[in-house]
Design a protein around this motif. Structure first.
Motif, mmCIF file in Angstrom:
data_model
loop_
_atom_site.group_PDB
_atom_site.id
_atom_site.type_symbol
_atom_site.label_atom_id
_atom_site.label_comp_id
_atom_site.label_asym_id
_atom_site.label_seq_id
_atom_site.Cartn_x
_atom_site.Cartn_y
_atom_site.Cartn_z
ATOM 1 N N GLN A 60 -5.499 -6.848 4.720
ATOM 2 C CA GLN A 60 -5.142 -8.231 5.058
ATOM 3 C C GLN A 60 -3.744 -8.243 5.674
ATOM 4 O O GLN A 60 -2.797 -7.708 5.103
ATOM 5 C CB GLN A 60 -5.186 -9.103 3.803
ATOM 6 C CG GLN A 60 -5.031 -10.586 4.077
ATOM 7 C CD GLN A 60 -5.073 -11.395 2.800
ATOM 8 O OE1 GLN A 60 -4.061 -11.529 2.106
ATOM 9 N NE2 GLN A 60 -6.245 -11.932 2.475
ATOM 10 N N ILE A 61 -3.645 -8.852 6.857
ATOM 11 C CA ILE A 61 -2.351 -8.954 7.561
ATOM 12 C C ILE A 61 -2.002 -10.426 7.695
ATOM 13 O O ILE A 61 -2.827 -11.224 8.190
ATOM 14 C CB ILE A 61 -2.400 -8.300 8.956
ATOM 15 C CG1 ILE A 61 -2.872 -6.853 8.846
ATOM 16 C CG2 ILE A 61 -1.037 -8.373 9.627
ATOM 17 C CD1 ILE A 61 -4.290 -6.627 9.278
ATOM 18 N N ILE B 113 5.789 -10.011 8.618
ATOM 19 C CA ILE B 113 4.411 -9.498 8.669
ATOM 20 C C ILE B 113 4.137 -8.804 7.336
ATOM 21 O O ILE B 113 4.778 -7.801 7.000
ATOM 22 C CB ILE B 113 4.197 -8.514 9.837
ATOM 23 C CG1 ILE B 113 4.510 -9.191 11.170
ATOM 24 C CG2 ILE B 113 2.756 -7.993 9.819
ATOM 25 C CD1 ILE B 113 5.905 -8.976 11.666
ATOM 26 N N LYS B 114 3.162 -9.347 6.535
ATOM 27 C CA LYS B 114 2.785 -8.770 5.238
ATOM 28 C C LYS B 114 1.447 -8.047 5.376
ATOM 29 O O LYS B 114 0.476 -8.628 5.861
ATOM 30 C CB LYS B 114 2.669 -9.855 4.166
ATOM 31 C CG LYS B 114 4.012 -10.445 3.757
ATOM 32 C CD LYS B 114 3.825 -11.413 2.577
ATOM 33 C CE LYS B 114 5.174 -11.947 2.102
ATOM 34 N NZ LYS B 114 5.011 -12.869 0.948
ATOM 35 N N VAL B 115 1.419 -6.803 4.913
ATOM 36 C CA VAL B 115 0.191 -5.998 4.953
ATOM 37 C C VAL B 115 -0.227 -5.708 3.505
ATOM 38 O O VAL B 115 0.550 -5.141 2.731
ATOM 39 C CB VAL B 115 0.410 -4.674 5.713
ATOM 40 C CG1 VAL B 115 -0.899 -3.893 5.790
ATOM 41 C CG2 VAL B 115 0.949 -4.953 7.119
ATOM 42 N N CYS C 54 0.852 -1.196 0.000
ATOM 43 C CA CYS C 54 0.000 0.000 0.000
ATOM 44 C C CYS C 54 0.880 1.236 0.000
ATOM 45 O O CYS C 54 1.847 1.317 0.765
ATOM 46 C CB CYS C 54 -0.923 0.012 1.217
ATOM 47 S SG CYS C 54 -1.939 -1.477 1.338
ATOM 48 N N ASN C 55 0.530 2.200 -0.853
ATOM 49 C CA ASN C 55 1.332 3.421 -0.974
ATOM 50 C C ASN C 55 0.765 4.570 -0.157
ATOM 51 O O ASN C 55 1.061 5.727 -0.393
ATOM 52 C CB ASN C 55 1.444 3.840 -2.437
ATOM 53 C CG ASN C 55 0.083 3.963 -3.101
ATOM 54 O OD1 ASN C 55 -0.947 3.940 -2.419
ATOM 55 N ND2 ASN C 55 0.087 4.097 -4.416
ATOM 56 N N LYS C 56 -0.093 4.238 0.800
ATOM 57 C CA LYS C 56 -0.656 5.274 1.670
ATOM 58 C C LYS C 56 -0.911 4.673 3.043
ATOM 59 O O LYS C 56 -0.880 3.445 3.229
ATOM 60 C CB LYS C 56 -1.962 5.817 1.080
ATOM 61 C CG LYS C 56 -3.027 4.767 0.884
ATOM 62 C CD LYS C 56 -4.290 5.373 0.281
ATOM 63 C CE LYS C 56 -5.356 4.302 0.085
ATOM 64 N NZ LYS C 56 -6.603 4.863 -0.498
ATOM 65 N N ASP C 57 -1.141 5.531 4.020
ATOM 66 C CA ASP C 57 -1.436 5.058 5.372
ATOM 67 C C ASP C 57 -2.747 4.290 5.379
ATOM 68 O O ASP C 57 -3.733 4.703 4.762
ATOM 69 C CB ASP C 57 -1.530 6.242 6.335
ATOM 70 C CG ASP C 57 -0.180 6.917 6.545
ATOM 71 O OD1 ASP C 57 0.840 6.271 6.222
ATOM 72 O OD2 ASP C 57 -0.152 8.078 7.000
ATOM 73 N N LEU C 58 -2.733 3.158 6.104
ATOM 74 C CA LEU C 58 -3.941 2.332 6.215
ATOM 75 C C LEU C 58 -4.626 2.645 7.531
ATOM 76 O O LEU C 58 -4.218 2.161 8.594
ATOM 77 C CB LEU C 58 -3.576 0.846 6.138
ATOM 78 C CG LEU C 58 -3.052 0.384 4.778
ATOM 79 C CD1 LEU C 58 -2.560 -1.048 4.856
ATOM 80 C CD2 LEU C 58 -4.139 0.497 3.739
ATOM 81 N N LEU C 59 -5.655 3.472 7.449
ATOM 82 C CA LEU C 59 -6.362 3.898 8.654
ATOM 83 C C LEU C 59 -7.554 2.997 8.904
ATOM 84 O O LEU C 59 -8.342 2.716 7.998
ATOM 85 C CB LEU C 59 -6.818 5.354 8.497
ATOM 86 C CG LEU C 59 -5.707 6.378 8.241
ATOM 87 C CD1 LEU C 59 -6.304 7.766 8.057
ATOM 88 C CD2 LEU C 59 -4.702 6.376 9.387
ATOM 89 N N LEU C 60 -7.682 2.540 10.146
ATOM 90 C CA LEU C 60 -8.792 1.671 10.540
ATOM 91 C C LEU C 60 -9.537 2.289 11.704
ATOM 92 O O LEU C 60 -8.948 2.973 12.547
ATOM 93 C CB LEU C 60 -8.286 0.285 10.959
ATOM 94 C CG LEU C 60 -7.519 -0.535 9.928
ATOM 95 C CD1 LEU C 60 -7.090 -1.848 10.560
ATOM 96 C CD2 LEU C 60 -8.371 -0.805 8.714
#
Length: 727
Positions: free
Chosen positions: A662-663, A652-654, A616-622
């Motif tokens: 998916q982690i 750890i793959k995100v 991902c090329n951006k922050d993953l906000l949850l």
């Protein structure tokens, strides 16, 4: 001494020095009304505002053109009868001015010449009468100049007396350039002259006619004229008032239409479709196309007939024709029963527009869709045979077809379902979490937007027939336009009523909960009874023995067993009671990094290599409870570290998967057998010697609290992969 006098020169000097204006006319031919201006003095030139040369060139009758023939005859008769005459006449001066003059006329005969000697004097009229007439003329002139069409005033000989500003502007001529010039010589080509001359000579001037006018710049304009002929009291023509409208564009359009008519007929006649035209009276004026010959029809079976005799539902089709005549493109389907066979057609009606002007005729292109209709009926029979509900929706989400089972499952009649959309509030839809299911979240709408298939979406909707909410399981599939893999034309949705299954699942879940409670109770008894048995044994030894100081030796062991009970109860309480942490927006990679940092000592002690990978090329906000997710990853990392006692790799793959993250937690540890994987996350089942299994059970609960999924895969001797999906 004798003086010789030049009588001619003397007469000329005396004549020119006269104070009164004088005109001398010669009667050339009395019967033919031919006269010639023989002489004019300077005073007359000054009065009429012409030079002598200009006056001498004028035709005599033009000086009296504003006098009616009747008045001219009366003046002539009086003059010839009495030999002299005094009257007041209106004569034209330069620049189209009118001058009222008192005329004293006398008949004279000199040699063989008959002359009329006229002395003129400007006639004064009451000022108020002059002003009123001037004001009236200005008013009429203003009206003429505001008219945006040709207005031309002609005398009885077809000469231009006056016209308006519009005529001057379009023709390119000033009024001074054309005044008293014949229309024929200026504006009419040779082709049109003969007919006009004939009309004027016969006095039968047509009230309405059309002709070409040649403008000053050489351009031809086609004018449609209306004429008003003004007569005197004796019926003689005084003048002609002609008004004209420029219809050049329309005429040229019709000519172009005529030129292209043969090409158009050749084109439409070669088409496999049926092409027809309809006029404003709803009459079919022409029919073309190969369809006629292919199906054994003739043009006469259609042309000249009203659409009401051809179309079965003529009122509905008539409304579509009205729309097309008003400038709108419309389409509709209809059927035709001829020669014992029913034909189905799809027609597109288009208005005829020429040079931006809407004509009172429309063109219809009609395709025979009989085979398509039969195929659709065949498909409908198949759809009706399906045990599941099936609806077909267009690009707006509107339902255009619903089978019988769809009606039963959704609780609406088929005719009601058609024209409903996924956006209707009547569905009152909810998702699995009990949240409101917005119309744009409907799987059909998502498929229309993305062109992707969507499967196994559970929806809780209101069924009006059963007056209750029911669970349905929905699958959607896109139907693309012919020849395209991107443009979605329709979406096909199939669904089942799974209410009974959901109720059975709830019963099974209840049974599983009861079984789980049994296993929990058994585990609680086991985990607490073992330490208590040890403690009770020590106390019994102390009671039966005589050396009570031995109790002090047993205290460390007793404390260890009590600590084990305390640890177990804490884990159990943590599992059964969620802490009321706040939901916040957090960045998932930062949470993972923080969890690894918390395990830094164990990682270093066990010589573990760690790596975080993300696509991902951006922050993953949850939206999450951050402390719980941190605890989840710590539990997973701890299990991985314990599975690699001699070192290894922890990766750890995100990854971004649609609208989820998916982690994957991947270790190179000892791995878990397939038999043991089946029982992971069950209470009191652990792969570790002293494990309770509550840690993984707690991890499972955290994932479920976040509406996510967790999955385990492993191979003995190679390692384990834990996959987590979070929305």
């Amino acid at each position: 001494m004798e003086t010789v006098v030049n009588e001619s020169s003397l007469f000329e000097n005396i004549f020119n020095e006269l104070a009164y204006p004088v005109l001398i006319f010669e009667i050339v031919n009395d019967g033919l009304n031919e006269y010639r201006l023989l002489e004019v003095n300077e005073a007359a030139c000054s009065l009429l505002k012409y030079s002598k040369e200009e006056l001498m060139k004028k035709e005599v009758l033009t000086l009296f053109k504003y006098i009616t023939p009747k008045v001219r005859r009366s003046v002539k008769e009086l003059l010839y009868k009495d030999g002299s005459l005094s009257t007041v006449l209106h004569l034209p001066a330069q620049n189209d001015l009118m001058i009222s003059v008192e005329v004293d006329a006398s008949l004279m005969t000199i040699g063989s010449k008959k002359l009329i000697f006229c002395m003129l004097k400007e006639h004064s009229i009451p000022r108020c009468h002059h002003d009123a007439r001037e004001e009236e003329n200005n008013y009429l002139r203003t009206i003429m100049d505001t008219i945006q069409s040709f207005v031309v005033i002609l005398d009885k000989d077809g000469r231009i007396y006056n016209w308006n500003h519009y005529t001057e502007q379009i023709s390119g001529y000033s009024l001074e350039e054309v005044h008293l010039k014949k229309v024929l010589g200026l504006f009419i080509d040779n082709e049109g002259k003969q007919g006009i001359i004939k009309n004027y000579l016969s006095g039968e001037i047509p009230l309405e006619y059309e002709n070409f006018w040649l403008m000053k710049n050489g351009e031809k304009r086609f004018i449609k004229w209306k004429s008003k002929i003004v007569h005197d009291s004796e019926g003689n023509i005084q003048f002609v008032l002609a008004t004209g409208v420029d219809i050049t564009d329309k005429v040229l359009s019709f000519k172009e239409l005529e030129k292209s008519k043969e090409k158009y007929q050749a084109l439409v006649s070669s088409m496999n479709d049926l092409v027809f035209t309809i006029d404003h009276s709803y009459i079919i004026t022409s029919v073309y196309g190969k369809w006629l010959k292919t199906n054994g029809f003739t043009k006469e079976e259609f042309e000249g007939k009203s659409i009401s005799t051809i179309l079965n539902d003529s009122m509905r089709q008539q409304k579509e024709v009205e729309k097309a005549l008003s400038g709108e493109v419309t389409e509709f389907e209809w059927e035709l029963k001829l020669k014992g066979k029913t034909h189905y057609f799809h027609s597109v009606l288009s208005p005829v527009i020429l040079n931006g002007n809407l004509e009172s005729e429309i063109v219809g292109v009609t395709r025979d869709v009989t085979e398509k209709k039969r195929l659709e009926e065949h498909h409908k029979r198949i759809y009706e045979a399906l045990t599941s509900g099936m609806i077909l929706q267009d690009t707006t989400g509107k339902i255009i077809y619903a089978n019988k089972n769809a009606s039963e499952i959704l609780g609406y009649k088929q005719e009601v379902l058609v024209n409903m959309t996924s956006m209707n509030e009547e569905w009152d839809a909810e998702n699995m979490s009990g949240d409101h299911f917005r119309g744009d979240e409907h799987p059909s709408m998502k498929t229309l937007r993305t062109g992707e298939e969507i499967s196994n979406v559970e929806m809780y909707i209101f069924n009006p027939k059963k007056n209750e909410k029911r669970w349905i399981l929905v699958d959607t599939r896109p139907i693309f336009e012919a020849g395209s893999s991107e443009n979605v034309e329709y979406v096909l949705a199939t669904f089942h009523d799974i209410t009974e299954k959901k109720e059975m699942d709830q019963i099974m879940q209840q049974s599983q909960k009861l079984a789980m409670i049994g296993r929990l109770a058994s585990g609680v008894v086991h985990e607490i009874r073992n330490p208590l048995t040890s403690i009770m044994g020590f106390f019994k030894l102390v009671e039966e023995g005589h050396d009570h100081n031995k109790l002090i030796d047993y205290l460390p062991v007793i404390k260890m067993e009590l600590d084990q009970i305390n640890k177990f109860t804490n884990e159990f309480i943590e599992l059964s009671h969620s802490k009321h942490n706040e939901w916040t927006i957090a960045e998932i990679v930062s949470i993972i990094q923080s969890s690894l940092k918390a395990m830094k000592t164990e990682i270093n002690d066990n010589k573990i290599n760690t790596l975080i990978e993300t696509d991902c090329n951006k922050d993953l906000l949850l939206c999450c409870i951050e402390p719980q997710l941190k605890l989840l990853f710590i539990n997973l990392f701890k299990n991985s570290i314990e599975a690699m006692p001699f070192g290894g790799n922890l990766t750890i793959k995100v990854e971004c998967v649609e609208d989820k993250v998916q982690i994957k937690v991947i270790d190179t540890g000892t791995g878990i057998s397939q038999e043991r994987i089946k029982h992971l996350c069950e209470p009191y089942y652990s792969t570790k010697e002293k494990g309770t299994g509550l840690g993984l059970m707690r991890s499972l609960k955290i994932v479920h609290d976040h509406n996510g999924k967790i999955d385990f895969s492993s191979e003995e001797g190679k390692g384990t992969v834990v996959t987590i999906e979070l929305p």
